[in-house]
Design an enzyme around this catalytic site. Sequence first.
Site, PDB file in Angstrom:
ATOM      1  N   ASN A 275       0.866  -1.185   0.000  1.00 48.86           N
ATOM      2  CA  ASN A 275       0.000   0.000   0.000  1.00 48.86           C
ATOM      3  C   ASN A 275       0.900   1.232   0.000  1.00 48.86           C
ATOM      4  O   ASN A 275       1.478   1.600   1.020  1.00 48.86           O
ATOM      5  CB  ASN A 275      -0.884  -0.045   1.258  1.00 48.86           C
ATOM      6  CG  ASN A 275      -1.834   1.127   1.349  1.00 48.86           C
ATOM      7  OD1 ASN A 275      -1.774   2.066   0.542  1.00 48.86           O
ATOM      8  ND2 ASN A 275      -2.708   1.092   2.338  1.00 48.86           N
TER       9      ASN A 275
ATOM     10  N   ARG B 144      -2.736  -2.019  -3.322  1.00 48.81           N
ATOM     11  CA  ARG B 144      -3.894  -1.167  -3.114  1.00 48.81           C
ATOM     12  C   ARG B 144      -3.788   0.005  -4.086  1.00 48.81           C
ATOM     13  O   ARG B 144      -2.770   0.689  -4.141  1.00 48.81           O
ATOM     14  CB  ARG B 144      -3.886  -0.634  -1.691  1.00 48.81           C
ATOM     15  CG  ARG B 144      -5.075   0.247  -1.446  1.00 48.81           C
ATOM     16  CD  ARG B 144      -4.810   1.239  -0.384  1.00 48.81           C
ATOM     17  NE  ARG B 144      -5.991   2.086  -0.246  1.00 48.81           N
ATOM     18  CZ  ARG B 144      -6.009   3.166   0.505  1.00 48.81           C
ATOM     19  NH1 ARG B 144      -4.951   3.526   1.168  1.00 48.81           N
ATOM     20  NH2 ARG B 144      -7.097   3.886   0.564  1.00 48.81           N
TER      21      ARG B 144
ATOM     22  N   ARG C  12     -10.652  16.835   7.219  1.00 52.23           N
ATOM     23  CA  ARG C  12     -11.435  17.192   6.029  1.00 52.23           C
ATOM     24  C   ARG C  12     -12.828  17.678   6.435  1.00 52.23           C
ATOM     25  O   ARG C  12     -13.417  17.141   7.369  1.00 52.23           O
ATOM     26  CB  ARG C  12     -11.584  15.978   5.110  1.00 52.23           C
ATOM     27  CG  ARG C  12     -10.278  15.585   4.446  1.00 52.23           C
ATOM     28  CD  ARG C  12     -10.436  14.315   3.643  1.00 52.23           C
ATOM     29  NE  ARG C  12      -9.384  13.380   3.986  1.00 52.23           N
ATOM     30  CZ  ARG C  12      -9.380  12.086   3.662  1.00 52.23           C
ATOM     31  NH1 ARG C  12     -10.383  11.567   2.982  1.00 52.23           N
ATOM     32  NH2 ARG C  12      -8.377  11.319   4.024  1.00 52.23           N
TER      33      ARG C  12
END
Length: 397
Positions: free
Chosen positions: A7, A91, A241
């Site tokens: 990943n 990934r 976020r």
Amino acid sequence: MNVLVINCGSSSLKYQLFNMEDESVLAKGLVERIGIEGSRLKHEVEGKDKKTIEVAMKDHKDALAQVLDAIVHPEHGAIASLQEINAVGHRVVHAGEKYSASVIVDKSVMAALEECIELAPLHNPPNIIGISAIEELLPGVKNVAVFDTAFHQTMPASAYVYALPYEYYEKDHVRRYGFHGTSHRYVSQRTAELLGKPLSETKIITCHLGNGASLAAIDGGKSVDTSMGFTPLEGLVMGTRCGDIDPQIVTYVMGKENITLEQMNDIMNKKSGVLGISGVSSDFRDVEDAAAAGNERAILALDIYHSNVRKYIAAYAAVLGGVDAIVFTAGLGENGVESREEICKNLEFMGAVLDPVKNKVRGKEAFVNTDDSKVKIMVVPTNEELTIARDTLELVK
Ligand code: ADP
């Protein structure tokens, strides 16, 4: 059959080596600060001391070379030679509308990933570099790409088309894609097993609450709606976020504060969420500590966060027309005892009643609803790496 799972992030890289006979983890680790001063590799092998290797790694290829060295190292390694790595699963964040399942990487897949860079400029480039590096370092070994977006390709158009002029969907591919798909898929499959029901007969709401966070409405094993959208910015309030806001705020703040597009992107992605509201941290543990000490903005940040997740759960119950299980996963979902309790407040009307005693569980599979709760409330730790390894095995065997 051994499968290596990779990943690649922008400056980091996580890996796990699986023996797929029994799905055991032979080795795992993390490379941090790739291309920055102070790069290091933290490597772990079952039954051996953990090892930290501090050596300059200028790019992901350097980092992967160090990882492979560590895996076959005579002292702290897990296998005798690289020939014992039979396949590699990667990934990959974004596959656009191209793939709705994992695929063996070939030239056409690489070209499709390149095309998707404009949709995921921060995420796809390191993923592509990781695959190319493995092609060079382990020639002849098959690479499989497992996409974050793939699981959500089953959403109906009513869930993925935005109310903008339709041409932006047709011409510029602006639509809801959804992310964390590998996690939502694993957790929903595991939930069906724990419920003792065929997946095709289940209605499940999965709540992936980590640094990034998203919910998915999963009907009969298929994603029918999810909170992240065109990018991973939409939906829930997250660590840093902003999630859903009135889109007009963007142009208003940019004009008022005289800031650039790039700065605005940075503010919405890295300086908002619970960090932005509380001014304390993006880590829920810090925000919870501050709230417990009476910090008003930390209390407000948590209230907003919990009520936001709760609203999405109720909305997805309506999307599904009923729910068998609400399932919590990822860092906060698996460990945030208080957060789960707060989120589930007021869900009694839809037959979901949390048991505060059973809910005192962290990081392991559990039913946390009362005995008479119509809807099950569960904790199911996610395992994206194992899902990637299983997909890889399935495709290459
Ligand atoms: P990522 O999205 O980076 O994979 P994780 O799934 O590891 O993130 O989740 C990280 C978040 O989980 C942290 O921000 C932290 O706030 C939260 N978390 C982890 N452990 C706990 C805990 N014991 N209590 C509350 N929150 C926790």
